[in-house]
Design a protein around this motif. Structure first.
Motif, PDB file in Angstrom:
ATOM      1  N   MET A 170      36.021 -47.664  29.622  1.00 50.98           N
ATOM      2  CA  MET A 170      36.566 -48.718  29.240  1.00 50.98           C
ATOM      3  C   MET A 170      35.803 -50.007  28.883  1.00 50.98           C
ATOM      4  N   ARG A 171      34.982 -50.917  28.587  1.00 48.77           N
ATOM      5  CA  ARG A 171      34.249 -51.983  29.245  1.00 48.77           C
ATOM      6  C   ARG A 171      35.040 -52.750  28.965  1.00 48.77           C
ATOM      7  N   LYS A 172      34.737 -53.597  30.531  1.00 42.65           N
ATOM      8  CA  LYS A 172      35.102 -54.771  31.088  1.00 42.65           C
ATOM      9  C   LYS A 172      34.537 -56.475  30.093  1.00 42.65           C
ATOM     10  N   GLU A 173      35.025 -56.953  29.281  1.00 36.56           N
ATOM     11  CA  GLU A 173      34.090 -57.615  28.823  1.00 36.56           C
ATOM     12  C   GLU A 173      33.785 -59.296  29.195  1.00 36.56           C
ATOM     13  N   ASN A 174      32.607 -59.870  29.218  1.00 37.26           N
ATOM     14  CA  ASN A 174      32.805 -61.338  29.950  1.00 37.26           C
ATOM     15  C   ASN A 174      31.893 -61.985  29.164  1.00 37.26           C
ATOM     16  N   MET A 175      32.074 -63.502  29.409  1.00 35.81           N
ATOM     17  CA  MET A 175      31.474 -64.093  28.918  1.00 35.81           C
ATOM     18  C   MET A 175      30.732 -65.780  29.736  1.00 35.81           C
ATOM     19  N   HIS A 176      29.003 -65.471  29.024  1.00 35.33           N
ATOM     20  CA  HIS A 176      28.635 -66.500  29.960  1.00 35.33           C
ATOM     21  C   HIS A 176      28.916 -68.136  29.474  1.00 35.33           C
ATOM     22  N   GLN A 177      29.467 -68.198  28.621  1.00 32.82           N
ATOM     23  CA  GLN A 177      29.387 -69.561  27.718  1.00 32.82           C
ATOM     24  C   GLN A 177      31.237 -70.031  27.939  1.00 32.82           C
ATOM     25  N   SER A 178      31.365 -71.567  27.697  1.00 28.88           N
ATOM     26  CA  SER A 178      33.051 -72.018  27.618  1.00 28.88           C
ATOM     27  C   SER A 178      33.423 -71.626  26.465  1.00 28.88           C
ATOM     28  N   VAL A 179      32.779 -71.750  26.128  1.00 28.75           N
ATOM     29  CA  VAL A 179      33.013 -71.046  23.613  1.00 28.75           C
ATOM     30  C   VAL A 179      32.251 -70.577  23.212  1.00 28.75           C
ATOM     31  N   GLU A 180      32.554 -69.311  22.377  1.00 28.07           N
ATOM     32  CA  GLU A 180      31.762 -68.587  21.591  1.00 28.07           C
ATOM     33  C   GLU A 180      32.344 -68.332  20.191  1.00 28.07           C
ATOM     34  N   VAL A 181      31.408 -68.297  19.703  1.00 24.79           N
ATOM     35  CA  VAL A 181      31.935 -67.831  18.296  1.00 24.79           C
ATOM     36  C   VAL A 181      31.483 -66.825  17.865  1.00 24.79           C
ATOM     37  N   ILE A 182      31.884 -65.638  16.480  1.00 24.47           N
ATOM     38  CA  ILE A 182      30.996 -64.665  16.676  1.00 24.47           C
ATOM     39  C   ILE A 182      31.950 -64.567  15.371  1.00 24.47           C
ATOM     40  N   TYR A 183      31.051 -64.349  14.569  1.00 22.86           N
ATOM     41  CA  TYR A 183      31.823 -63.372  13.259  1.00 22.86           C
ATOM     42  C   TYR A 183      30.455 -61.962  12.860  1.00 22.86           C
ATOM     43  N   LYS A 184      31.419 -60.658  12.638  1.00 20.27           N
ATOM     44  CA  LYS A 184      31.301 -59.648  12.868  1.00 20.27           C
ATOM     45  C   LYS A 184      32.390 -58.387  12.151  1.00 20.27           C
ATOM     46  N   LYS A 185      31.169 -57.972  11.290  1.00 20.50           N
ATOM     47  CA  LYS A 185      31.580 -56.693  10.409  1.00 20.50           C
ATOM     48  C   LYS A 185      32.334 -55.372  10.784  1.00 20.50           C
ATOM     49  N   VAL A 186      32.739 -54.499  10.643  1.00 20.45           N
ATOM     50  CA  VAL A 186      32.873 -53.388  10.832  1.00 20.45           C
ATOM     51  C   VAL A 186      33.067 -52.441   9.865  1.00 20.45           C
ATOM     52  N   GLU A 187      32.342 -51.107   9.744  1.00 20.92           N
ATOM     53  CA  GLU A 187      32.509 -50.883   8.424  1.00 20.92           C
ATOM     54  C   GLU A 187      33.447 -50.186   8.827  1.00 20.92           C
ATOM     55  N   ASP A 188      34.054 -49.080   9.788  1.00 22.95           N
ATOM     56  CA  ASP A 188      35.038 -48.034  10.360  1.00 22.95           C
ATOM     57  C   ASP A 188      34.856 -47.782  11.316  1.00 22.95           C
TER      58      ASP A 188
END
Length: 279
Positions: A1-19
């Motif tokens: 289990m990985r804990k996700e944090n962020m360092h900016q107030s807003v982040e926008v990310i495009y991600k493509k996942v094949e499988d």
């Protein structure tokens, strides 16, 4: 289990996942997930939800989630830290933090208004263009697009009827519910007499009218909604107990603790400690 944090107030990310699957993780922030293309399953807090192209889903702080990819999937991830959501202000949405936090995960896609599907798709395309083609004022432009998504998410969540509301309930009962939620920090406005006057309903009738449509009394609805908000403060903020007392209009800490313990059978400090203990 990985804990996700962020360092900016807003982040926008495009991600493509094949499988396969995206990493199983726990969030420390709000995240809107728009499915540009593809199909699969969102597995969140023990529930499995089918997703497909055009879905907009909401993940909230402390959610455990992973995506199982059935067909190659393109995601647009919009991450918002809790401070950004807490401080968000608009003319008509007073409690967007609560709206976002208590959206029903079991509903999957939060888009309930057909017309908003086109709007979200257009905003998603504009966000992707903005992050791919850096230009002057892009940061401000991205902020406006993100805020538009927040408003669209909030108004779609708002039309999801609370579980106790009957299918045949009229429009006015939903307006009363919205009024209660919008004025939850103002006890005087939540009295039956004040609600009756606001909606031009007899004070002697308002109680039975509300219970007939919602399956519970006004007092019960107000208390349950207030409890959920207080739970949120205890779980996801560093507010002191006396600050919560002041925010919700309780007379003192003893009064708030008695109210909370009556509904949750645990003290405020006990609840907060239980939430921060490692699994």
């Amino acid at each position: 289990m990985r804990k996700e944090n962020m360092h900016q107030s807003v982040e926008v990310i495009y991600k493509k996942v094949e499988d396969c699957s995206m990493v199983n993780s726990q969030l420390s922030f709000f995240q809107m997930v728009y499915v540009i293309s593809g199909t699969g399953f969102l597995r969140i807090n023990g529930n499995s939800i089918l997703y497909q192209t055009g879905n907009l889903m909401l993940l909230t702080p402390n959610d455990y989630h992973t995506f199982d990819i059935s067909t190659p999937t393109e995601f647009l991830l919009v991450k918002l830290n809790t401070e950004y959501v807490k401080e968000y202000r608009s003319k008509s949405i007073d409690h967007i933090e609560c709206l976002l936090h208590y959206a029903s995960h079991l509903s999957g896609c939060i888009l309930k208004r057909k017309a908003d599907e086109f709007l979200v798709r257009s905003i998603a395309e504009s966000l992707i263009y903005a992050i791919d083609n850096k230009d002057i004022y892009d940061e401000d432009l991205i902020s406006h697009y993100v805020n538009a998504l927040i408003v669209i998410a909030a108004r779609n969540i708002a039309v999801i009827k609370p579980s106790g509301v009957k299918v045949s309930a009229d429009k006015r009962i939903l307006e009363i519910i919205n009024y209660i939620q919008g004025n939850i920090l103002f006890p005087q406005k939540l009295k039956a007499s004040a609600i009756a006057e606001k909606f031009d309903i007899s004070e002697t009738y308002i109680g039975s009218y509300f219970k007939n449509h919602c399956g519970e009394t006004i007092q019960s609805f107000v208390s349950n909604y207030k409890i959920r908000l207080i739970e949120h403060r205890l779980s996801f903020s560093d507010m002191r107990i006396n600050e919560i007392v002041a925010e919700f209009g309780f007379s003192d800490e003893s009064h708030l603790n008695k109210f909370f313990k009556k509904h949750r059978n645990i003290s405020l400090t006990g609840y907060r400690k239980a939430k921060v203990l490692p699994n």
